[in-house]
Design an enzyme around this catalytic site. Structure first.
Site, PDB file in Angstrom:
ATOM      1  CE1 TYR A  12      -4.155  -1.715   0.040  1.00 41.32           C
ATOM      2  CE2 TYR A  12      -2.901  -3.275   1.392  1.00 41.32           C
ATOM      3  CZ  TYR A  12      -4.009  -2.973   0.626  1.00 41.32           C
ATOM      4  OH  TYR A  12      -4.982  -3.917   0.411  1.00 41.32           O
ATOM      5  CE  LYS A 270      -1.742 -11.086   8.734  1.00 40.44           C
ATOM      6  NZ  LYS A 270      -3.046 -10.629   8.300  1.00 40.44           N
TER       7      LYS A 270
HETATM    8  C1  LIG Z   1      -3.645 -10.858   6.944  1.00 41.00           C
HETATM    9  C2  LIG Z   1      -5.016 -11.388   6.830  1.00 41.00           C
HETATM   10  C3  LIG Z   1      -5.440 -12.058   5.674  1.00 41.00           C
HETATM   11  C4  LIG Z   1      -4.554 -12.209   4.451  1.00 41.00           C
HETATM   12  O1  LIG Z   1      -3.428 -12.969   4.698  1.00 41.00           O
HETATM   13  P1  LIG Z   1      -2.147 -12.833   3.677  1.00 41.00           P
HETATM   14  O2  LIG Z   1      -1.198 -13.858   4.198  1.00 41.00           O
HETATM   15  O3  LIG Z   1      -1.674 -11.424   3.828  1.00 41.00           O
HETATM   16  O4  LIG Z   1      -2.636 -13.125   2.318  1.00 41.00           O
HETATM   17  C5  LIG Z   1      -6.721 -12.550   5.651  1.00 41.00           C
HETATM   18  N1  LIG Z   1      -7.552 -12.407   6.702  1.00 41.00           N
HETATM   19  C6  LIG Z   1      -7.178 -11.781   7.833  1.00 41.00           C
HETATM   20  C7  LIG Z   1      -8.132 -11.688   8.967  1.00 41.00           C
HETATM   21  C8  LIG Z   1      -5.907 -11.233   7.935  1.00 41.00           C
HETATM   22  O5  LIG Z   1      -5.554 -10.577   9.047  1.00 41.00           O
END
Ligand SMILES: *Cc1c(COP(=O)(O)O)cnc(C)c1O
Length: 430
Positions: A12, A270
């Site tokens: 971004y 994550k």
């Molecule tokens: C970060 C996030 C995503 C996307 O995950 P990426 O690994 O960045 O593609 C989807 N849903 C939630 C709730 C997130 O915090």
């Protein structure tokens, strides 16, 4: 640095007028070391991921050992111990009904997979018109197209992508607050929303209890029970996106546990690998997997190249084992108490609208948008790493952060909020 400025996109960020970036040489424990030698206390856990901090001996060892066996093999027609070991843990740890695991390569992809699963499930039941999704406003589910279509329509810039993004149905997000009696009017709104749109919907998708990147909004877990009941009543699947909330961040291993609700499909990502490698998972119930498997299509129409990457799976297994062998609940409680206590003085400031904490998440919501470039320079100068967006200065530190570092992190945020020059004249998204 000049090459970075001229050639590399950052998240971004404009390539014409980019915000400054800070070169990191290494990271260890809760500290990032910049290439000029300065050390920053990391308040972001690299966007929810690095729950154990950085350069973690157990995770390093797991990665090295797996590297000597193999870093990758295709998952089509082959399998391996790291994937099986990870799958076994995910099935055991997530709510009871979730038995089937799809290993995806990023959070957004796991949401794509969840949405395709839901559409295929409905198709298999002969419900070919159920191609819409229901969701809350204020959500965030990732940046690829299908997840983006269920992100908040304003912050997700649906206007910009009109004609490209599929259109779904949005319900006002649940009122703020995790305690007390859930708002009865809102419950009625949910019922009306389902009556109006559910017959065209494959699933309801949401982030349970904590909406993350869509606004750091905490809502009552009881609404998840209402959602479960409404989804059952209307034959709509329930998808929980626990990519941010999973693995202890909210004080439960998964946020679904706050409501004791089992979704039909759950997305994880994550913190799954402790922030080492990109990996995500989409879990579903037997019923969803069987319905798809027994249909004429038979298979789930998805299979990425790096599906079930052994290196990532091995680190994920080590990360989960490390988490479970630690007293992570006490650590999250401690961070919760520290953030609540040390961020509280910010609530008295004229620039600040609201201070809120939940689990190991601390949020200062300001009246005006933050001047990210300026405030970040101040943070770096003070030796902390915080990346605000819009009107939100928020932290979700590694669980291992010592009290004195946590205090310094929070105190620095409070000090910054007292300075008018760190805020823009008007609300602006940067
Ligand atoms: C970060 C996030 C995503 C996307 O995950 P990426 O690994 O960045 O593609 C989807 N849903 C939630 C709730 C997130 O915090």
């Amino acid at each position: 640095m000049q090459f970075d400025r001229e050639h590399l996109w950052h998240p971004y960020t404009s390539l014409v007028d980019p915000l400054p970036t800070y070169p990191v040489a290494s990271a260890s424990g809760v500290r990032l070391t910049l290439s000029d030698g300065r050390e920053l206390i990391d308040g972001m856990a690299s966007w929810w991921c690095a729950v154990h901090g950085y350069n973690v001996p157990e995770l390093n060892a797991a990665a090295r050992a797996q590297l000597d066996d193999m870093s990758h093999v295709m998952f089509g027609g082959l399998t391996h111990q790291p994937a099986v070991a990870l799958g076994e843990r995910l099935v055991r740890l997530t709510p009871d009904g979730l038995q089937r695991v799809f290993l995806a390569d990023s959070g957004s992809v796991s949401v794509e997979v969840a949405m395709k699963m839901a559409v295929q499930y409905q198709y298999a039941r002969g419900e070919r018109g159920r191609t819409k999704f229901l969701t809350f406003r204020g959500g965030y589910h990732g940046d690829t197209t299908a997840p983006m279509s269920v992100c908040d329509p304003v912050t997700g810039m649906h206007q910009l992508f009109a004609g490209f993004l599929p259109e779904h149905y949005f319900l006002r997000r649940p009122p703020a607050g995790v305690g007390g009696t859930p708002d009865a009017d809102y419950r009625r709104e949910m019922e009306v929303f389902f009556r109006q749109h559910a017959d065209r919907a494959a699933a309801f998708i949401c982030e349970p209890v904590v909406q993350g990147a869509g606004g750091m909004h905490f809502y009552h877990p009881e609404f998840l029970r209402d959602l479960r009941a409404l989804c059952d009543e209307h034959d709509v699947l329930l998808i929980f996106d626990e990519i941010a909330t999973g693995f202890g961040r909210t004080g439960k291993l998964f946020a679904a546990e706050h409501a004791d609700v089992c979704p039909d499909i759950m997305c994880l990502g994550k913190a799954l690998t402790g922030g080492y490698l990109t990996l995500a998972a989409t879990l579903c119930t037997d019923r969803v997997a069987r319905t798809i498997g027994e249909s004429d299509v038979k298979v789930l129409m998805h299979g990425p190249t790096f599906m079930g990457n052994p290196l990532a799976c091995a680190v994920a297994v080590a990360s989960i084992d490390l988490l479970l062998s630690s007293d992570w609940q006490a650590a999250v409680d401690r961070l919760h108490r520290g953030l609540t206590r040390h961020l509280r003085p910010a609530a008295q400031l004229a620039t600040v609208k609201n201070v809120r904490t939940f689990g190991a998440i601390g949020v200062v919501e300001t009246h005006r948008a933050v001047d990210v470039g300026k405030i970040q320079a101040f943070f770096v100068d003070q030796g902390v790493w915080v990346r605000p967006f819009g009107r939100l200065i928020y932290v979700m530190p590694p669980f291992v952060m010592p009290d004195e570092d946590l205090k310094k992190l929070a105190d620095t945020i409070v000090t910054a909020c007292a300075r008018e020059e760190f805020f823009l004249g008007e609300a602006k998204f940067r």
